[in-house]
Design a protein around this motif. Structure first.
Motif, PDB file in Angstrom:
ATOM      1  N   UNK A  28      97.356 -55.835  23.439  1.00  0.00           N
ATOM      2  CA  UNK A  28      97.740 -54.429  23.563  1.00  0.00           C
ATOM      3  C   UNK A  28      99.232 -54.225  23.831  1.00  0.00           C
ATOM      4  N   UNK A  29      99.890 -55.212  24.428  1.00  0.00           N
ATOM      5  CA  UNK A  29     101.314 -55.074  24.722  1.00  0.00           C
ATOM      6  C   UNK A  29     101.568 -54.112  25.864  1.00  0.00           C
ATOM      7  N   UNK A  30     102.826 -53.985  26.236  1.00  0.00           N
ATOM      8  CA  UNK A  30     103.165 -53.146  27.387  1.00  0.00           C
ATOM      9  C   UNK A  30     104.355 -52.244  27.103  1.00  0.00           C
TER      10      UNK A  30
ATOM     11  N   UNK B 193      92.944 -51.520  31.321  1.00  0.00           N
ATOM     12  CA  UNK B 193      93.524 -52.740  30.748  1.00  0.00           C
ATOM     13  C   UNK B 193      92.444 -53.597  30.081  1.00  0.00           C
ATOM     14  N   UNK B 194      91.289 -53.696  30.735  1.00  0.00           N
ATOM     15  CA  UNK B 194      90.194 -54.468  30.155  1.00  0.00           C
ATOM     16  C   UNK B 194      89.697 -53.861  28.853  1.00  0.00           C
ATOM     17  N   UNK B 195      89.559 -52.536  28.833  1.00  0.00           N
ATOM     18  CA  UNK B 195      89.077 -51.865  27.621  1.00  0.00           C
ATOM     19  C   UNK B 195      90.029 -52.089  26.452  1.00  0.00           C
ATOM     20  N   UNK B 196      91.334 -51.968  26.680  1.00  0.00           N
ATOM     21  CA  UNK B 196      92.273 -52.154  25.570  1.00  0.00           C
ATOM     22  C   UNK B 196      92.377 -53.625  25.161  1.00  0.00           C
ATOM     23  N   UNK B 197      92.061 -54.545  26.058  1.00  0.00           N
ATOM     24  CA  UNK B 197      92.011 -55.960  25.666  1.00  0.00           C
ATOM     25  C   UNK B 197      90.754 -56.276  24.867  1.00  0.00           C
ATOM     26  N   UNK B 198      89.721 -55.470  24.976  1.00  0.00           N
ATOM     27  CA  UNK B 198      88.543 -55.609  24.115  1.00  0.00           C
ATOM     28  C   UNK B 198      88.856 -55.065  22.723  1.00  0.00           C
ATOM     29  N   UNK B 199      89.601 -53.968  22.660  1.00  0.00           N
ATOM     30  CA  UNK B 199      89.890 -53.307  21.391  1.00  0.00           C
ATOM     31  C   UNK B 199      90.910 -54.086  20.559  1.00  0.00           C
TER      32      UNK B 199
ATOM     33  N   UNK C   1      91.363 -50.292  40.568  1.00  0.00           N
ATOM     34  CA  UNK C   1      90.106 -50.523  39.849  1.00  0.00           C
ATOM     35  C   UNK C   1      90.120 -49.790  38.504  1.00  0.00           C
ATOM     36  N   UNK C   2      90.539 -48.534  38.503  1.00  0.00           N
ATOM     37  CA  UNK C   2      90.561 -47.736  37.271  1.00  0.00           C
ATOM     38  C   UNK C   2      91.582 -48.303  36.280  1.00  0.00           C
ATOM     39  N   UNK C   3      92.723 -48.755  36.769  1.00  0.00           N
ATOM     40  CA  UNK C   3      93.732 -49.346  35.884  1.00  0.00           C
ATOM     41  C   UNK C   3      93.196 -50.647  35.290  1.00  0.00           C
ATOM     42  N   UNK C   4      92.506 -51.449  36.107  1.00  0.00           N
ATOM     43  CA  UNK C   4      91.895 -52.684  35.589  1.00  0.00           C
ATOM     44  C   UNK C   4      90.899 -52.356  34.483  1.00  0.00           C
ATOM     45  N   UNK C   5      90.142 -51.266  34.635  1.00  0.00           N
ATOM     46  CA  UNK C   5      89.197 -50.850  33.601  1.00  0.00           C
ATOM     47  C   UNK C   5      89.907 -50.492  32.304  1.00  0.00           C
TER      48      UNK C   5
ATOM     49  N   UNK D 179      96.724 -43.953  20.050  1.00  0.00           N
ATOM     50  CA  UNK D 179      97.570 -44.217  21.212  1.00  0.00           C
ATOM     51  C   UNK D 179      96.969 -45.320  22.085  1.00  0.00           C
ATOM     52  N   UNK D 180      97.775 -46.317  22.363  1.00  0.00           N
ATOM     53  CA  UNK D 180      97.365 -47.447  23.192  1.00  0.00           C
ATOM     54  C   UNK D 180      97.994 -47.259  24.566  1.00  0.00           C
ATOM     55  N   UNK D 181      97.157 -47.114  25.590  1.00  0.00           N
ATOM     56  CA  UNK D 181      97.666 -46.943  26.953  1.00  0.00           C
ATOM     57  C   UNK D 181      98.229 -48.273  27.437  1.00  0.00           C
ATOM     58  N   UNK D 182      99.489 -48.246  27.900  1.00  0.00           N
ATOM     59  CA  UNK D 182     100.143 -49.501  28.267  1.00  0.00           C
ATOM     60  C   UNK D 182     100.624 -49.569  29.709  1.00  0.00           C
ATOM     61  N   UNK D 183     100.763 -48.425  30.374  1.00  0.00           N
ATOM     62  CA  UNK D 183     101.205 -48.454  31.768  1.00  0.00           C
ATOM     63  C   UNK D 183     100.698 -47.187  32.458  1.00  0.00           C
TER      64      UNK D 183
END
Length: 143
Positions: free
Chosen positions: A43-45, A33-39, A27-31, A80-84
């Motif tokens: 976002x890439x990986x 990933x969703x946040x960086x897809x809004x920004x 759930x936290x990882x989905x949050x 910094x973009x969180x990717x994994x």
């Protein structure tokens, strides 16, 4: 399995995501990933560097907000973009403790396309529910 769906019908100043996962970690990882897809457009990986993050809070809702706020701060302050993510959550003496190894890549204005500027992660509507083995909640961001 985790997923997020962006909900941009809230208002002009807010945007939200509905997130779910088969564990609190997912759930936290989905949050994130969703946040960086809004920004960002994409976002890439890629993984350029890693950082350890330790957080604790009295409730799963508060810990989710703290987690997303920490990642948002890393983006705002350092690009910094969180990717994994490698993430675990444990209950210890009336607190939930999050331990994570987060992989980041640096924002590159030559290739990255910014979509939205998130000012803050809000507490509004956050209410983690568990139905069977699925955790879910909406998360609203202040634009």
């Amino acid at each position: 399995m985790r997923k997020f769906e962006i909900n941009d019908s809230l208002s002009v100043t807010d945007i939200g995501i509905d997130i779910s996962g088969d564990s609190l970690e997912e759930l936290y990882i989905a949050g994130a990933e969703g946040m960086f897809n809004i920004i960002l457009e994409n976002p890439g990986w890629q993984k350029e560097m890693a950082r350890e993050i330790e957080l604790s809070s009295g409730t799963a809702d508060e810990l989710l907000i703290d987690w997303l706020s920490e990642l948002l701060y890393s983006f705002d302050a350092e690009g910094l973009i969180a990717t994994d993510f490698e993430l675990s959550i444990a209950e210890k003496t009336e607190e939930l403790c999050l331990s994570a190894k987060v992989h980041f890549r640096k924002f590159d204005s030559n290739i990255d396309v910014a979509k939205n500027e998130i000012k803050a992660v809000t507490y509004y509507r956050v209410n983690i529910k568990r139905e069977g083995n699925i955790y879910s909640t909406p998360v609203i961001f202040d634009l």
